[in-house]
Structures are given as structure tokens and as C-alpha cells.
Design a protein around this motif. Structure first.
Motif, PDB file in Angstrom:
ATOM      1  N   GLY A   8       0.835  -1.188   0.000  1.00 33.31           N
ATOM      2  CA  GLY A   8       0.000   0.000   0.000  1.00 33.31           C
ATOM      3  C   GLY A   8       0.869   1.238   0.000  1.00 33.31           C
ATOM      4  N   GLY A   9       0.254   2.362   0.135  1.00 36.99           N
ATOM      5  CA  GLY A   9       0.988   3.629   0.124  1.00 36.99           C
ATOM      6  C   GLY A   9       1.122   4.171  -1.280  1.00 36.99           C
ATOM      7  N   GLY A  10       2.095   5.041  -1.471  1.00 35.05           N
ATOM      8  CA  GLY A  10       2.295   5.684  -2.759  1.00 35.05           C
ATOM      9  C   GLY A  10       1.885   7.132  -2.713  1.00 35.05           C
ATOM     10  N   LEU A  11       1.534   7.658  -3.875  1.00 30.26           N
ATOM     11  CA  LEU A  11       1.164   9.066  -3.977  1.00 30.26           C
ATOM     12  C   LEU A  11      -0.333   9.234  -3.744  1.00 30.26           C
ATOM     13  N   MET A  12      -0.677  10.105  -2.808  1.00 31.00           N
ATOM     14  CA  MET A  12      -2.061  10.339  -2.437  1.00 31.00           C
ATOM     15  C   MET A  12      -2.354  11.834  -2.542  1.00 31.00           C
ATOM     16  N   GLN A  13      -3.631  12.148  -2.587  1.00 31.35           N
ATOM     17  CA  GLN A  13      -4.073  13.540  -2.583  1.00 31.35           C
ATOM     18  C   GLN A  13      -4.620  13.884  -1.203  1.00 31.35           C
ATOM     19  N   ALA A  14      -4.424  15.103  -0.792  1.00 30.01           N
ATOM     20  CA  ALA A  14      -4.982  15.557   0.481  1.00 30.01           C
ATOM     21  C   ALA A  14      -6.487  15.300   0.505  1.00 30.01           C
ATOM     22  N   GLY A  15      -6.938  14.794   1.642  1.00 30.15           N
ATOM     23  CA  GLY A  15      -8.348  14.488   1.800  1.00 30.15           C
ATOM     24  C   GLY A  15      -8.711  13.055   1.472  1.00 30.15           C
ATOM     25  N   GLU A  16      -7.821  12.359   0.781  1.00 29.44           N
ATOM     26  CA  GLU A  16      -8.095  10.965   0.436  1.00 29.44           C
ATOM     27  C   GLU A  16      -7.882  10.055   1.643  1.00 29.44           C
ATOM     28  N   SER A  17      -8.240   8.795   1.446  1.00 32.29           N
ATOM     29  CA  SER A  17      -8.060   7.791   2.495  1.00 32.29           C
ATOM     30  C   SER A  17      -6.951   6.837   2.099  1.00 32.29           C
ATOM     31  N   LEU A  18      -6.241   6.392   3.114  1.00 29.76           N
ATOM     32  CA  LEU A  18      -5.093   5.503   2.927  1.00 29.76           C
ATOM     33  C   LEU A  18      -5.384   4.150   3.536  1.00 29.76           C
ATOM     34  N   ARG A  19      -4.920   3.114   2.851  1.00 30.27           N
ATOM     35  CA  ARG A  19      -4.975   1.794   3.450  1.00 30.27           C
ATOM     36  C   ARG A  19      -3.629   1.112   3.250  1.00 30.27           C
ATOM     37  N   LEU A  20      -3.053   0.710   4.351  1.00 31.45           N
ATOM     38  CA  LEU A  20      -1.806  -0.029   4.349  1.00 31.45           C
ATOM     39  C   LEU A  20      -2.039  -1.422   4.916  1.00 31.45           C
ATOM     40  N   SER A  21      -1.316  -2.384   4.371  1.00 27.64           N
ATOM     41  CA  SER A  21      -1.398  -3.747   4.881  1.00 27.64           C
ATOM     42  C   SER A  21      -0.015  -4.252   5.220  1.00 27.64           C
ATOM     43  N   LEU A  85      -6.404  12.533   4.683  1.00 26.72           N
ATOM     44  CA  LEU A  85      -4.954  12.692   4.642  1.00 26.72           C
ATOM     45  C   LEU A  85      -4.555  14.154   4.454  1.00 26.72           C
ATOM     46  N   LYS A  86      -3.421  14.489   5.065  1.00 26.05           N
ATOM     47  CA  LYS A  86      -2.874  15.839   4.972  1.00 26.05           C
ATOM     48  C   LYS A  86      -1.453  15.746   4.420  1.00 26.05           C
ATOM     49  N   PRO A  87      -0.965  16.813   3.817  1.00 24.82           N
ATOM     50  CA  PRO A  87       0.431  16.786   3.328  1.00 24.82           C
ATOM     51  C   PRO A  87       1.426  16.416   4.429  1.00 24.82           C
ATOM     52  N   GLU A  88       1.132  16.803   5.666  1.00 27.37           N
ATOM     53  CA  GLU A  88       2.044  16.476   6.772  1.00 27.37           C
ATOM     54  C   GLU A  88       2.013  15.005   7.160  1.00 27.37           C
ATOM     55  N   ASP A  89       1.137  14.226   6.524  1.00 24.05           N
ATOM     56  CA  ASP A  89       1.156  12.777   6.728  1.00 24.05           C
ATOM     57  C   ASP A  89       2.195  12.110   5.837  1.00 24.05           C
ATOM     58  N   THR A  90       2.840  12.879   4.988  1.00 22.10           N
ATOM     59  CA  THR A  90       3.888  12.342   4.135  1.00 22.10           C
ATOM     60  C   THR A  90       5.014  11.793   4.992  1.00 22.10           C
ATOM     61  N   ALA A  91       5.318  10.514   4.788  1.00 21.10           N
ATOM     62  CA  ALA A  91       6.318   9.843   5.614  1.00 21.10           C
ATOM     63  C   ALA A  91       6.533   8.436   5.086  1.00 21.10           C
ATOM     64  N   ALA A  92       7.568   7.790   5.615  1.00 22.27           N
ATOM     65  CA  ALA A  92       7.735   6.357   5.411  1.00 22.27           C
ATOM     66  C   ALA A  92       6.998   5.659   6.546  1.00 22.27           C
ATOM     67  N   TYR A  93       6.144   4.724   6.199  1.00 24.70           N
ATOM     68  CA  TYR A  93       5.337   4.007   7.187  1.00 24.70           C
ATOM     69  C   TYR A  93       5.892   2.592   7.352  1.00 24.70           C
ATOM     70  N   TYR A  94       6.064   2.204   8.604  1.00 23.71           N
ATOM     71  CA  TYR A  94       6.691   0.925   8.927  1.00 23.71           C
ATOM     72  C   TYR A  94       5.763   0.052   9.749  1.00 23.71           C
ATOM     73  N   CYS A  95       5.732  -1.223   9.399  1.00 22.60           N
ATOM     74  CA  CYS A  95       5.039  -2.215  10.209  1.00 22.60           C
ATOM     75  C   CYS A  95       5.978  -2.679  11.318  1.00 22.60           C
TER      76      CYS A  95
END
Length: 119
Positions: A8-21, A85-95
Motif C-alpha cells: 500500500g501507500g504511494g502518492l495520495m491527494q490531500a483528503g483521500e483515504s489511505l490503506r496499508l497492509s 490525509l494531509k500533506p504532513e502525513d507524508t512519511a515512510a510508514y513501517y510495520c
């Protein structure tokens, strides 16, 4: 040993929803909690959400009511959903997996997945 693979992840737009597995494999009896952390460049890794074996959930303060963590114990998949989602949510996400001391203790990490939120 336990292995963690994020998707999951990648390029998102502000206001969208994210799903990571995060798909876990190995000796799952050793795992007492699984969670998601994120790291913004130049900052410390921080907790996004975590779920313990007993079902207790913890969330980072910055997430407030925007995120939900869940775990499919039959498939050993940890999921994170985060909306608005907000621009400040930009990050590397780790399990992350926390290991019982009886199995050696410590923490294990996945390789991470980048989330970039554009405004």
C-alpha cells in the motif's frame, strides 16, 4: 523469527483515504503486539497505531480519530486505514511487531512503504 512485509501507500491527494497492509509470517505466537509507525525525514519514528494481542488499540496523538488499525488473525494481516490525509502525513510508514520476552523480546520492522500526500 517473524517477517513483516508492507503493501500500500504511494502518492495520495490531500483528503483521500489511505490503506496499508502488513503481512506477517513466521512464529506468530511470539508476537504480543503489532503496529504502524511512521518517520518523517529529520524526525524520530512515531507511533501511528498499535494493536495488542488482547485487542487493545493505541493511537498516536496526531492521528486523533482519523485512523483505524485492525488485525486479521487468520491471515496474519495488519491493516491501517487513515482518512482525511494531509500533506504532513507524508512519511515512510513501517510495520512493527513486538516480541514476547520469552521469545527473545525486542521489536521487528518491515522494510517500510512511502506515503506522499500532495495538496
Amino acid at each position: 523469527q517473524v517477517q513483516l512485509v508492507e503493501s500500500g501507500g504511494g502518492l495520495m491527494q490531500a483528503g483521500e483515504s489511505l490503506r496499508l497492509s502488513c503481512t506477517a509470517s513466521g512464529n506468530m505466537a511470539a508476537v504480543k503486539a503489532m503496529g504502524w509507525y511512521r518517520q518523517i525525514p529529520g524526525k524520530q519514528r512515531e507511533l501511528v497505531a498499535r494493536i495488542w494481542k488482547n485487542g487493545t488499540e493505541n493511537y498516536g496523538d496526531f492521528v486523533k480519530d482519523r485512523a483505524t488499525v485492525s488485525r486479521d488473525n487468520t491471515k496474519n494481516i495488519l491493516s491501517l486505514r487513515m482518512h482525511s490525509l494531509k500533506p504532513e502525513d507524508t512519511a515512510a510508514y513501517y510495520c512493527n511487531a513486538r516480541i514476547y520476552i520469552t521469545y527473545g523480546g525486542g521489536e521487528l520492522w518491515g522494510q517500510g512503504t512511502q506515503v506522499t500526500v500532495s495538496s
